[in-house]
Structure formats: C-alpha cells, structure tokens
Design an enzyme around this catalytic site. Structure first.
Site, short mmCIF file in Angstrom:
data_model
loop_
_atom_site.label_atom_id
_atom_site.label_comp_id
_atom_site.label_asym_id
_atom_site.label_seq_id
_atom_site.Cartn_x
_atom_site.Cartn_y
_atom_site.Cartn_z
N LEU A 59 -4.59 5.21 8.40
CA LEU A 59 -5.23 3.96 8.00
C LEU A 59 -4.30 3.04 7.23
CD1 LEU A 59 -8.69 5.41 6.83
CD2 LEU A 59 -8.12 4.42 9.06
N HIS A 108 -0.75 1.93 -3.91
CA HIS A 108 -0.82 3.39 -3.98
C HIS A 108 0.35 3.95 -4.79
CE1 HIS A 108 -4.13 5.20 -1.87
NE2 HIS A 108 -3.47 6.35 -1.71
N ASP A 132 -1.68 10.91 -6.01
CA ASP A 132 -3.14 11.12 -5.95
C ASP A 132 -3.76 10.37 -7.11
OD1 ASP A 132 -5.54 12.05 -4.99
OD2 ASP A 132 -5.42 13.99 -6.05
N GLY A 149 -7.43 5.70 -6.28
CA GLY A 149 -8.74 5.07 -6.29
C GLY A 149 -9.38 5.07 -7.66
N ARG A 206 -10.23 1.68 -9.92
CA ARG A 206 -11.57 1.34 -10.43
C ARG A 206 -11.59 1.29 -11.95
NH1 ARG A 206 -12.52 4.43 -5.86
NH2 ARG A 206 -12.70 6.40 -6.98
#
Length: 458
Positions: free
Chosen positions: A231, A277, A281, A284, A288
């Site tokens: 993606l 990114h 990890d 996300g 937020r």
C-alpha cells in the site's frame, strides 16, 4: 484492502481533447461551472466517481477533469514533498468550512453548557475516562487484542502489563499523559522521539529501536491485512531528520503569514507522520498522539475528553483509504482532512451523548436516595460508585483504583471508600494484607430500600 485506482491525469485529458481538435469540448471543460464537489457535496476520488453517472452530456473522464480543474484553482500548497518531489496540497470546500465553524464553536474557547467537563470538581474523572478510552482504541487499531474491560482494570489498578497487548495500551496511556504535560510547549524532534519511546517500550522486536528513527537497513512497507498488497513505501530513511524538522516548524508556525486553520494544521501533522513513517513500528499511535498535542496546543481543550481512535476503529478501512486517496491523487490531502473532520465531529457528538447518559445515571440514583438517610450526603464520585455497584453486585473496589479513576490524592480516595463502608454502609470492607478492599454487597438494593423505610418511619 485494494489500492484505489489512480485518476486519469488532468493534463492528459486536456491534451487528448486538444489533439483530437475538439476545441469546443475543451472550452466547455475549462469554463464549466462545476465546483470541487459533486451535486451531493461529496469530494469524490476517481476510484468511486468512475462508477457513478456523470452529468448529462459529459463523459466521466471529462467530468473528472472539470472537477479537478475547479480543485486546482483552490489548492493551497504545503511545505512538504512526496517521494516523487511533488508538493502536498489541499483545498477547502463549503462543507469543510461548515465543519470547521462547528468545531470552533464546540471544541474551543468558552462553551456555554453546564457540562461535567467544565466543572473543576468532576472534569478529572471524565479526563481519565477519555485517556483510557483513547489508549485502548488507539492500541487496538494497531493490533492489541486485550479486551476493553481487562485494559480498564489494568490502568485503574495501575498494575503491570501481563502481555504484549496490555503493554501497548499501558504505553499509550502514559504517552497521552506526556502529551498533556507538554501541550503548551513547541514541538521538537526530541519530543517526538521521546513520545515514540514511551509508546513502544517493551513492545518492539528490536527494543533499541524505541525512540529511534528507522534506518536504511530497515525494510519498512505498509501492506494490507493479508500482507499481499503493497500500500505504501515511505521516503528514504536518510531524509527523516530533515522531514521531521520541517514538520516541527510547520506545527509550531501558527503565526505564519499564510493562515492554515488550527484543526487543518493538526490533521496535516497526523497525516505526515503516517506518510513519512519515521519508525519501524508505532507510527499510527505516534501520529494520533501528536494530533492531540497539536489540538491542545492550539486551544481546542475539549479534544482532551474525546477519543478519535474509538471512532476510527468503527471503520478502520475508511481511515486507511483516506490515506491512499490522498497519496494516489496528486498528494491531495483534502480526502484525509475531510475524513478526519468527520471523525472529530462524531467523537465530540459521542462525548455529548456519554455526558448526557452519565448525568442521567447520577440523576436517577439521586432520585432513588430521596427520602433516605443518604440524601445529599454522597459526593459525585460516591454516587458513581453506588450506581455501578447496583448494576454490578460483588464488584471489588480498591483505594488505588478509585484514586486513578478520578485523579485523587490517596487520602481523598481512601476517605471516599471508608465513608461508604463505615458511615453509609453501602459497601462491605475487607482487609487483604495491609490494605482494605471494598465489596459491593449482593443485597445493596435491599439495603437502600431499608434506609428509605427507616427514614419514612422517623
């Protein structure tokens, strides 16, 4: 999730009409009275528009080009570039202006409502609940499998996490507390790295990567749930220090000559962390959390009491698609901004419903106490425990749990529970080791009825 189909290039459509010597159609396209949205007010991506009916007399590709031409006239360029070197951009539609106006009225400044979140005696209880909800939902979006009830008990009892999912939620809770502590400070690279370190402590396969940028050797790609569809591939790791520096400058530049609405600025910060990114990890969760920092930093205080992740979790595919729509249509962030405006509005609406429900519960329990010896003697925290205990007999309450749930001192929490046991006889007190625990008796409803009866006899 499938990759959305990239739109036909506007320039190519224009060139095709010009090459076909179709000047009349080309003139009609460039002079059409279309805005950036369709006749239903939707800012559609080509991936959806191509399945719909174009206005009479228009081919779908030409209709798309007319919409795109209207959008191009409204685009505002951002100080960030994609991997292909093109700038990110966005535009504002009438519907977005309407949403922003609603948010300005309902999430910042003075809100003229008698709400518990504006009451200094009760607001901390609701703040703790919102921090817990966002911590759980944000972590579950990234794969934490711990159930909500177990996670709530862990955070309120302040016990150590027992598995990977609990650790993610525990970290997220402390990260949100860090955001609150630094909400008045300017954003720095050090803050972002430290925030990521909090979010990923004891959760990474390579623990040394916590609070560190990914490196050239880290093969990082965003794939679908089956890991079969690529993606997104983020920018090269060597670019990260410079990209994060630009992002911090953007986040802090609230007095720039070219005005960007504070909510839009916070949403763009959210998007760019996801796009760049920076980490192996936890991107996300970091994105937020920084959205919350930006909103609080710019005066949208009510955002501390809502959970955007709870809303996103209801339709996570739409969240991912908003990213992909923006990336596949000339870096047009409008798709992601519209999605997030809807998420914020739903989260605020959900908060209002939650507050109304809690107010109704307190009113109900106060009505039950009318005519009893307890009338007017319980504070709002004790009323909340009583309401919960009636619905959950045999529940055990601890001083530490009560302290964490309402942001109290240990002594205040202890006094609340001791009075409920020793003075009001609502809870049963038991001693475990060196501390007391308090039990909701199974016959609590009967006890309250007897109190009313004794009062009536007197």
């Amino acid at each position: 999730m499938k990759l959305p189909l990239s739109p036909p290039p506007f320039e190519q459509i224009v060139q095709n009409l010009n090459n076909a010597d179709n000047k009349e159609q080309l003139f009609r396209l460039l002079s059409a009275n279309f805005g950036p949205v369709d006749n239903k007010g939707r800012y559609l991506h080509w991936d959806k528009l191509r399945h719909l009916q174009a206005p009479e007399g228009w081919a779908l590709e030409e209709y798309w080009a007319a919409l795109k031409f209207a959008r191009k006239k409204l685009y505002k360029n951002l100080p960030f570039t994609a991997k292909n070197g093109e700038q990110f951009r966005f535009c504002l539609t009438d519907g977005m202006f309407k949403d922003l106006h609603w948010l300005d009225q309902n999430a910042s400044g003075h809100i003229g409502m008698d709400k518990p979140v504006t009451n200094p005696h009760t607001r901390d209880s609701y703040l703790v609940s919102s921090l817990i909800e966002e911590s759980i939902s944000s972590s579950q979006l990234e794969g934490a499998s711990t159930t909500r009830n177990v996670a709530i008990d862990m955070l309120r009892q302040d016990r150590k996490p027992q598995d990977h999912g609990e650790q993610m939620i525990f970290n997220n809770y402390h990260a949100m507390q860090f955001i609150r502590e630094f909400k008045s400070e300017q954003l720095t690279e050090s803050m972002i790295l430290h925030l990521h370190g909090i979010l990923t402590e004891n959760t990474l396969d390579a623990p040394k990567k916590a609070g560190k940028y990914r490196e050239a050797g880290d093969d990082i790609h965003v794939v679908d749930a089956t890991a079969s569809v690529l993606l997104h591939t983020p920018p090269d790791a060597t670019e990260l220090p410079d990209r994060v520096a630009k992002l911090c400058a953007f986040a802090n530049d609230t007095d720039a000559k070219e005005f960007i609405h504070p909510v839009i600025r916070a949403i763009i910060l959210h998007f760019m962390i996801g796009y760049d990114h920076p980490f192996v990890d936890g991107n996300g969760r970091t994105a937020r959390a920084l959205f919350y920092w930006s909103m609080a930093n710019q005066g949208y205080w009510l955002m501390e009491f809502i959970s955007i992740s709870q809303i996103i979790k209801q339709a996570p595919a739409q969240y991912g698609k908003a990213y992909l729509y923006s990336e596949t249509d000339e870096n047009d962030l409008t798709y992601f901004i519209i999605h997030q405006l809807e998420v914020i509005r739903k989260a605020i609406t959900a908060l209002h419903r939650y507050l109304e429900r809690k107010a109704a519960e307190i009113f109900e329990i106060e009505k039950c106490l009318e005519g009893s010896t307890l009338q007017g003697k319980l504070n709002h925290r004790q009323l909340a425990i009583l309401r919960h205990a009636l619905d959950h007999p045999t529940t055990i309450y601890t001083i530490q749990q009560h302290q964490a749930a309402h942001k109290l001192s240990y002594q205040t929490a202890r006094t609340d529970l001791l009075k409920m046991a020793d003075d009001f006889h609502i809870l049963s007190k038991r001693k475990y080791g060196n501390t007391f625990v308090f039990l909701a008796p199974p016959d609590l409803g009967q006890r309250l009825s007897q109190m009313e009866a004794r009062y009536a006899v007197k």
